[in-house]
Design a protein around this motif. Sequence first.
Motif, PDB file in Angstrom:
ATOM      1  N   LEU A   1       0.865  -1.277  -0.046  1.00 39.56           N
ATOM      2  CA  LEU A   1      -0.023  -0.082   0.055  1.00 39.56           C
ATOM      3  C   LEU A   1       0.930   1.376   0.071  1.00 39.56           C
ATOM      4  CD1 LEU A   1      -2.992  -0.843   2.377  1.00 39.56           C
ATOM      5  CD2 LEU A   1      -3.051  -0.728   0.010  1.00 39.56           C
ATOM      6  N   VAL A   2       2.052   1.331   0.645  1.00 46.17           N
ATOM      7  CA  VAL A   2       2.956   2.321   0.548  1.00 46.17           C
ATOM      8  C   VAL A   2       3.549   2.795  -0.578  1.00 46.17           C
ATOM      9  CG1 VAL A   2       5.150   3.262   1.594  1.00 46.17           C
ATOM     10  CG2 VAL A   2       3.285   2.402   3.167  1.00 46.17           C
ATOM     11  N   LEU A   3       3.968   1.433  -1.445  1.00 44.19           N
ATOM     12  CA  LEU A   3       4.484   1.504  -2.542  1.00 44.19           C
ATOM     13  C   LEU A   3       3.436   1.995  -3.830  1.00 44.19           C
ATOM     14  CD1 LEU A   3       6.710   0.890  -4.405  1.00 44.19           C
ATOM     15  CD2 LEU A   3       5.733  -1.607  -4.764  1.00 44.19           C
ATOM     16  N   VAL A   4       2.155   1.594  -3.545  1.00 41.99           N
ATOM     17  CA  VAL A   4       1.091   2.009  -4.446  1.00 41.99           C
ATOM     18  C   VAL A   4       0.738   3.700  -4.439  1.00 41.99           C
ATOM     19  CG1 VAL A   4      -1.292   1.986  -5.249  1.00 41.99           C
ATOM     20  CG2 VAL A   4       0.141  -0.124  -4.867  1.00 41.99           C
ATOM     21  N   THR A   5       0.751   3.908  -3.107  1.00 39.78           N
ATOM     22  CA  THR A   5       0.406   5.590  -2.628  1.00 39.78           C
ATOM     23  C   THR A   5       1.674   6.205  -3.044  1.00 39.78           C
ATOM     24  OG1 THR A   5      -0.818   4.777  -0.876  1.00 39.78           O
ATOM     25  CG2 THR A   5       0.085   7.084  -0.934  1.00 39.78           C
ATOM     26  N   ALA A   6       2.961   5.985  -2.885  1.00 38.68           N
ATOM     27  CA  ALA A   6       4.140   6.607  -3.283  1.00 38.68           C
ATOM     28  C   ALA A   6       4.117   6.797  -4.662  1.00 38.68           C
ATOM     29  CB  ALA A   6       5.173   6.136  -2.557  1.00 38.68           C
ATOM     30  N   SER A   7       3.968   5.621  -5.467  1.00 35.50           N
ATOM     31  CA  SER A   7       4.042   5.704  -6.810  1.00 35.50           C
ATOM     32  C   SER A   7       2.722   6.707  -7.595  1.00 35.50           C
ATOM     33  CB  SER A   7       3.816   4.483  -7.407  1.00 35.50           C
ATOM     34  OG  SER A   7       4.779   3.504  -7.128  1.00 35.50           O
ATOM     35  N   TYR A   8       1.635   6.580  -6.760  1.00 36.73           N
ATOM     36  CA  TYR A   8       0.463   7.461  -7.338  1.00 36.73           C
ATOM     37  C   TYR A   8       1.089   8.850  -7.318  1.00 36.73           C
ATOM     38  CZ  TYR A   8      -3.870   9.944  -7.680  1.00 36.73           C
ATOM     39  OH  TYR A   8      -4.877  10.699  -7.755  1.00 36.73           O
ATOM     40  N   ILE A   9       1.402   9.284  -5.955  1.00 44.98           N
ATOM     41  CA  ILE A   9       1.727  10.784  -5.710  1.00 44.98           C
ATOM     42  C   ILE A   9       3.029  11.151  -6.618  1.00 44.98           C
ATOM     43  CG2 ILE A   9       2.759  12.098  -4.015  1.00 44.98           C
ATOM     44  CD1 ILE A   9       1.117  10.369  -1.878  1.00 44.98           C
ATOM     45  N   GLY A  10       3.912  10.303  -6.683  1.00 46.91           N
ATOM     46  CA  GLY A  10       4.965  10.562  -7.417  1.00 46.91           C
ATOM     47  C   GLY A  10       4.954  10.830  -9.159  1.00 46.91           C
ATOM     48  N   THR A  11       4.023   9.921  -9.368  1.00 49.65           N
ATOM     49  CA  THR A  11       3.317  10.060 -10.952  1.00 49.65           C
ATOM     50  C   THR A  11       2.408  11.296 -11.102  1.00 49.65           C
ATOM     51  OG1 THR A  11       3.350   7.513 -11.326  1.00 49.65           O
ATOM     52  CG2 THR A  11       2.243   9.129 -12.785  1.00 49.65           C
ATOM     53  N   THR A  12       1.652  11.628  -9.975  1.00 51.44           N
ATOM     54  CA  THR A  12       0.805  12.818 -10.056  1.00 51.44           C
ATOM     55  C   THR A  12       1.655  14.037 -10.390  1.00 51.44           C
ATOM     56  OG1 THR A  12      -0.995  11.548  -9.052  1.00 51.44           O
ATOM     57  CG2 THR A  12      -1.232  14.041  -9.361  1.00 51.44           C
ATOM     58  N   MET A  13       2.412  14.146  -9.416  1.00 49.21           N
ATOM     59  CA  MET A  13       3.603  15.258  -9.114  1.00 49.21           C
ATOM     60  C   MET A  13       4.341  15.563 -10.738  1.00 49.21           C
ATOM     61  SD  MET A  13       4.761  15.049  -5.515  1.00 49.21           S
ATOM     62  CE  MET A  13       5.841  16.276  -5.608  1.00 49.21           C
ATOM     63  N   ALA A  14       4.820  14.506 -11.054  1.00 51.10           N
ATOM     64  CA  ALA A  14       5.723  14.462 -12.254  1.00 51.10           C
ATOM     65  C   ALA A  14       4.798  14.904 -13.527  1.00 51.10           C
ATOM     66  CB  ALA A  14       6.324  13.344 -12.772  1.00 51.10           C
ATOM     67  N   LEU A  15       3.527  14.537 -13.713  1.00 53.34           N
ATOM     68  CA  LEU A  15       2.741  14.681 -14.825  1.00 53.34           C
ATOM     69  C   LEU A  15       2.267  16.171 -15.026  1.00 53.34           C
ATOM     70  CD1 LEU A  15       0.772  11.581 -15.335  1.00 53.34           C
ATOM     71  CD2 LEU A  15       2.551  12.316 -16.924  1.00 53.34           C
ATOM     72  N   ARG A  16       2.004  16.578 -13.523  1.00 53.40           N
ATOM     73  CA  ARG A  16       1.571  17.977 -13.257  1.00 53.40           C
ATOM     74  C   ARG A  16       2.635  19.125 -13.625  1.00 53.40           C
ATOM     75  NH1 ARG A  16      -2.225  18.132  -7.875  1.00 53.40           N
ATOM     76  NH2 ARG A  16      -4.079  16.996  -8.842  1.00 53.40           N
ATOM     77  N   GLY A  17       3.869  18.569 -13.064  1.00 50.15           N
ATOM     78  CA  GLY A  17       5.078  19.196 -13.651  1.00 50.15           C
ATOM     79  C   GLY A  17       5.263  19.619 -14.960  1.00 50.15           C
ATOM     80  N   PHE A  18       5.284  18.291 -15.791  1.00 54.40           N
ATOM     81  CA  PHE A  18       5.217  18.365 -17.061  1.00 54.40           C
ATOM     82  C   PHE A  18       4.369  19.172 -17.858  1.00 54.40           C
ATOM     83  CE2 PHE A  18       5.484  16.463 -21.566  1.00 54.40           C
ATOM     84  CZ  PHE A  18       6.695  16.792 -21.850  1.00 54.40           C
ATOM     85  N   PHE A  19       3.285  18.725 -17.651  1.00 56.69           N
ATOM     86  CA  PHE A  19       2.112  19.089 -18.344  1.00 56.69           C
ATOM     87  C   PHE A  19       1.352  20.421 -17.822  1.00 56.69           C
ATOM     88  CE2 PHE A  19       1.994  14.728 -19.698  1.00 56.69           C
ATOM     89  CZ  PHE A  19       2.109  14.892 -21.035  1.00 56.69           C
ATOM     90  N   GLY A  20       1.755  21.019 -16.655  1.00 55.37           N
ATOM     91  CA  GLY A  20       0.817  21.896 -15.843  1.00 55.37           C
ATOM     92  C   GLY A  20      -0.566  21.518 -15.221  1.00 55.37           C
ATOM     93  N   ARG A  21      -1.090  22.417 -14.781  1.00 57.02           N
ATOM     94  CA  ARG A  21      -2.336  21.943 -13.923  1.00 57.02           C
ATOM     95  C   ARG A  21      -3.469  22.488 -14.720  1.00 57.02           C
ATOM     96  NH1 ARG A  21      -1.547  21.285  -8.043  1.00 57.02           N
ATOM     97  NH2 ARG A  21      -3.894  21.387  -8.017  1.00 57.02           N
TER      98      ARG A  21
END
Length: 54
Positions: free
Chosen positions: A10-30
């Motif tokens: 669960l920690v791995l899935v949560t961290a992956s979700y948060i990291g992916t979301t932050m990376a995509l928002r950083g690349f594409f904007g909000r």
Amino acid sequence: MVFELILGFLVLVTASYIGTTMALRGFFGRERYRPPAETEPGGPPGNDDRDDED
């Protein structure tokens, strides 16, 4: 042992979700996706804010 495995997963899935979301928002904007019918004038009929019924 099983509890630690489930907790780690669960920690791995949560961290992956948060990291992916932050990376995509950083690349594409909000900005949120808006279909072209909402952004271009003359979209589909009945999609304007005018009140034509008198």
